[in-house]
Scaffold this motif. Structure first.
Motif, short mmCIF file in Angstrom:
data_model
loop_
_atom_site.label_atom_id
_atom_site.label_comp_id
_atom_site.label_asym_id
_atom_site.label_seq_id
_atom_site.Cartn_x
_atom_site.Cartn_y
_atom_site.Cartn_z
N TRP A 23 0.82 -1.22 0.00
CA TRP A 23 0.00 0.00 0.00
C TRP A 23 0.85 1.27 0.00
CZ3 TRP A 23 -4.42 0.87 -1.84
CH2 TRP A 23 -5.50 -0.01 -1.72
N PRO A 24 1.91 1.36 0.84
CA PRO A 24 2.76 2.56 0.74
C PRO A 24 3.32 2.76 -0.68
CG PRO A 24 3.21 1.41 2.78
CD PRO A 24 2.27 0.53 2.00
N GLU A 25 3.71 1.66 -1.35
CA GLU A 25 4.21 1.77 -2.72
C GLU A 25 3.12 2.32 -3.64
OE1 GLU A 25 5.62 -1.99 -4.06
OE2 GLU A 25 7.50 -1.89 -2.94
N TRP A 26 1.90 1.80 -3.48
CA TRP A 26 0.81 2.23 -4.36
C TRP A 26 0.51 3.71 -4.17
CZ3 TRP A 26 -4.02 4.39 -4.14
CH2 TRP A 26 -4.83 4.25 -5.27
N PHE A 27 0.44 4.16 -2.93
CA PHE A 27 0.13 5.56 -2.69
C PHE A 27 1.25 6.48 -3.16
CE2 PHE A 27 -3.28 4.06 0.12
CZ PHE A 27 -4.29 4.96 -0.22
N ARG A 28 2.50 6.02 -3.03
CA ARG A 28 3.60 6.84 -3.56
C ARG A 28 3.48 6.99 -5.08
NH1 ARG A 28 6.73 4.45 0.62
NH2 ARG A 28 7.37 2.74 -0.75
N GLU A 29 3.10 5.89 -5.76
CA GLU A 29 2.90 5.96 -7.22
C GLU A 29 1.77 6.93 -7.55
OE1 GLU A 29 4.16 4.42 -10.06
OE2 GLU A 29 5.89 3.83 -8.85
N ALA A 30 0.80 7.01 -6.65
CA ALA A 30 -0.34 7.91 -6.86
C ALA A 30 -0.02 9.34 -6.44
CB ALA A 30 -1.56 7.40 -6.09
N GLY A 31 1.20 9.57 -5.95
CA GLY A 31 1.60 10.90 -5.55
C GLY A 31 1.25 11.28 -4.14
N ILE A 32 0.96 10.29 -3.30
CA ILE A 32 0.58 10.55 -1.91
C ILE A 32 1.50 9.77 -0.99
CG2 ILE A 32 -1.26 10.35 -0.19
CD1 ILE A 32 -3.27 10.43 -2.45
N ASP A 33 2.12 10.44 -0.06
CA ASP A 33 2.97 9.78 0.93
C ASP A 33 2.35 10.01 2.30
OD1 ASP A 33 4.95 8.49 2.25
OD2 ASP A 33 6.57 9.88 1.74
N THR A 34 1.69 9.00 2.81
CA THR A 34 0.97 9.15 4.07
C THR A 34 1.18 7.95 4.97
OG1 THR A 34 -1.25 9.24 5.06
CG2 THR A 34 -1.08 8.26 2.88
N PRO A 35 1.40 8.16 6.26
CA PRO A 35 1.55 7.03 7.19
C PRO A 35 0.28 6.20 7.31
CG PRO A 35 1.41 9.09 8.40
CD PRO A 35 1.55 9.45 6.96
N ARG A 36 -0.86 6.76 6.92
CA ARG A 36 -2.11 6.02 6.99
C ARG A 36 -2.14 4.84 6.04
NH1 ARG A 36 -7.09 9.77 6.25
NH2 ARG A 36 -8.08 7.74 6.61
N SER A 37 -1.22 4.83 5.07
CA SER A 37 -1.18 3.71 4.12
C SER A 37 -0.73 2.42 4.78
CB SER A 37 -0.24 4.04 2.96
OG SER A 37 1.10 4.19 3.43
N ARG A 38 -0.19 2.52 5.99
CA ARG A 38 0.25 1.33 6.72
C ARG A 38 -0.79 0.85 7.73
NH1 ARG A 38 5.56 0.50 5.60
NH2 ARG A 38 6.71 2.26 4.72
N GLU A 39 -1.88 1.57 7.85
CA GLU A 39 -2.91 1.19 8.82
C GLU A 39 -3.87 0.18 8.21
OE1 GLU A 39 -4.80 4.83 9.91
OE2 GLU A 39 -3.01 5.67 10.87
N GLY A 40 -4.50 -0.61 9.08
CA GLY A 40 -5.51 -1.55 8.61
C GLY A 40 -5.21 -2.98 9.01
N ALA A 41 -6.20 -3.85 8.82
CA ALA A 41 -6.09 -5.26 9.20
C ALA A 41 -5.16 -6.01 8.26
CB ALA A 41 -7.48 -5.90 9.20
N CYS A 42 -4.53 -7.04 8.81
CA CYS A 42 -3.59 -7.86 8.04
C CYS A 42 -4.09 -9.30 7.94
CB CYS A 42 -2.20 -7.86 8.69
SG CYS A 42 -1.42 -6.24 8.75
N PHE A 43 -3.80 -9.95 6.83
CA PHE A 43 -4.19 -11.33 6.58
C PHE A 43 -2.97 -12.09 6.05
CE2 PHE A 43 -7.79 -8.57 6.23
CZ PHE A 43 -8.83 -9.25 6.83
N ASP A 44 -2.84 -13.36 6.43
CA ASP A 44 -1.65 -14.10 6.05
C ASP A 44 -1.80 -14.90 4.77
OD1 ASP A 44 -3.29 -16.14 6.91
OD2 ASP A 44 -1.75 -17.15 8.11
N GLN A 45 -2.96 -14.83 4.13
CA GLN A 45 -3.16 -15.49 2.84
C GLN A 45 -3.99 -14.59 1.94
OE1 GLN A 45 -4.49 -19.56 2.79
NE2 GLN A 45 -3.32 -20.10 4.61
N TYR A 46 -3.68 -14.61 0.65
CA TYR A 46 -4.44 -13.78 -0.28
C TYR A 46 -5.88 -14.26 -0.42
CZ TYR A 46 -0.73 -10.68 -1.88
OH TYR A 46 0.23 -9.70 -1.94
N SER A 47 -6.13 -15.56 -0.18
CA SER A 47 -7.50 -16.05 -0.24
C SER A 47 -8.34 -15.37 0.84
CB SER A 47 -7.53 -17.57 -0.08
OG SER A 47 -6.94 -17.95 1.16
N LEU A 48 -7.80 -15.23 2.04
CA LEU A 48 -8.51 -14.54 3.12
C LEU A 48 -8.68 -13.06 2.80
CD1 LEU A 48 -6.75 -16.15 6.23
CD2 LEU A 48 -8.95 -16.77 5.22
N LEU A 49 -7.65 -12.47 2.24
CA LEU A 49 -7.70 -11.05 1.87
C LEU A 49 -8.79 -10.82 0.82
CD1 LEU A 49 -6.18 -8.43 2.54
CD2 LEU A 49 -4.63 -8.93 0.66
#
Length: 303
Positions: free
Chosen positions: A199-225
Motif C-alpha cells: 500500500w505505501p508503494e501504491w500511494f507513492r505511485e499515486a503521488g501521496i505519501d501518508t503514514p495512513r497507508s500502513r494502517e488496517g487489518a492484516c491477513f496471512d493469505q491472499y485467499s482470506l484477503l
C-alpha cells in the motif's frame, strides 16, 4: 590410495538425525530401526574421534563440531542425490517433481494450468509437498518451490512468474465511492502480512505519501484477503492474477484504475544443485513458456 571417508550409510544417518533432532524420526525416514541409527552415529563419532551430538533429556542437540561437520557434508550429500536422480530420470525420460507452492497461488493460478503440462509431459508427475515444509532446500525431497518475494534468495535460482501487477479491489459498493486516490483513505485498507509495503508503494505511485497507508487489518493469505474485500471489510491490494474470476463475476471491482508493478511477486525457485534435474528443466521450460504466452495474448483472449 584408499580415501579417508566414513561410510555413506553413517553420513546419511547423521544428516537425518541432525535434521530431525531424533533417532526415532531419522529411523522412520531411513526405514531402519532406531537402534541401527544410534549405532551408525556411534560408528561415525568413533571414526571422527569427536562427539557430534549432546544427548539430553529433551532430545539430541548438535555440538559445535557436529554443526560445522553438517554444514560441510550436507551440500555434498545433496549433490550426490541430485546427480543420481538426474541420471535415473534421464534413463526413464520422466520422473517426479516435488514442489511446494503458496496455497492461494497454487489453487487459483498454478493447478488450473497443470493439465496443459500433463498433456505435454505425461511421463512427469508433479507432487505437492506440505506447504508447512517451507522452502528449506536442505530437505532432499524438495526440488522446487513457488515463493513470494523479491526474487533474491541466497543459494537458489529464481524465475519470475506473475504477481507483481497489483490492483486495489473491493466490493462494488465501495468502488462507487472512490474517484481519486485520496478517496481510498476514507475506507479501511487491508494488507497481506508478507507485503506490508504494497500500500505505501501504491500511494507513492499515486503521488501521496501518508503514514495512513500502513494502517488496517492484516491477513496471512491472499485467499482470506480476497474474501475480506468481497465482504466489504475494506480495500485490498491484490495481485491481479489471483482475482480474475472475482472481477469477472462482479464480486470485486477496481477501486481505482491505477495498477502498479509491486517489488514482490511469485517466483519459481530451486536449489543450484538441482538445476539440471530433467523433470525440473521440463517444468520450468513449460511454465516460462506459458507465462510468456499469456502476457502476449490480447486482453480478454483466453490463454
Amino acid at each position: 590410495m584408499r580415501r579417508f571417508c566414513p561410510s555413506t550409510t553413517d553420513l546419511l544417518a547423521f544428516e537425518a538425525t541432525a535434521r530431525h533432532g531424533s533417532f526415532t524420526r531419522a529411523a522412520e525416514q531411513l526405514c531402519v530401526t532406531q537402534g541401527a541409527v544410534s549405532k551408525q552415529i556411534k560408528s561415525l563419532e568413533t571414526f571422527l574421534g569427536v562427539s557430534l551430538f549432546v544427548r539430553g533429556r529433551h532430545g539430541l542437540t548438535l555440538t559445535d563440531a557436529g554443526r560445522g561437520y553438517l554444514n560441510k557434508i550436507g551440500p555434498g550429500l545433496r549433490q550426490i542425490e541430485a546427480a543420481s536422480l538426474a541420471l535415473i530420470a534421464r534413463q526413464e525420460l520422466g520422473g517426479t517433481l516435488h514442489l511446494t507452492a503458496m496455497p492461494t497461488f497454487g489453487a487459483r493460478w498454478l493447478i488450473p494450468r497443470l493439465p496443459a503440462f500433463k498433456q505435454r509431459r505425461p511421463d512427469i508427475h508433479v507432487e505437492f509437498l506440505p506447504h508447512q515444509q517451507g522452502y528449506d532446500f536442505s530437505w532432499p525431497e524438495l526440488d522446487a518451490a513457488i515463493r513470494f518475494g523479491s526474487g533474491d534468495w541466497p543459494g537458489s535460482f529464481s524465475d519470475y512468474i506473475v504477481g507483481r501487477e497489483v490492483l486495489p479491489v473491493c466490493h462494488p459498493r465501495l468502488a462507487e465511492q472512490c474517484a481519486r486516490p485520496q478517496d481510498l483513505l476514507r475506507h479501511p485498507l487491508l494488507h497481506h502480512t508478507s507485503a506490508l509495503q504494497a500500500w505505501p508503494e501504491w500511494f507513492r505511485e499515486a503521488g501521496i505519501d501518508t503514514p495512513r497507508s500502513r494502517e488496517g487489518a492484516c491477513f496471512d493469505q491472499y485467499s482470506l484477503l480476497t474474501h475480506a474485500a468481497i465482504a466489504g471489510l475494506g480495500i485490498a491490494l491484490i495481485p491481479s492474477c489471483l482475482v480474475e474470476e472475482e472481477m469477472r463475476d462482479g464480486k470485486l471491482a477496481t477501486a481505482l484504475r491505477l495498477p502498479i508493478l509491486s517489488s514482490r511477486g511469485y517466483y519459481l525457485c530451486y536449489p543450484e544443485y538441482k538445476a539440471g534435474l530433467p523433470a525440473l528443466e521440463a517444468f520450468r521450460a513449460w511454465l516460462l513458456e506459458a507465462v510468456a504466452h499469456e502476457r502476449a495474448a490480447p486482453a480478454g483472449d483466453p490463454a
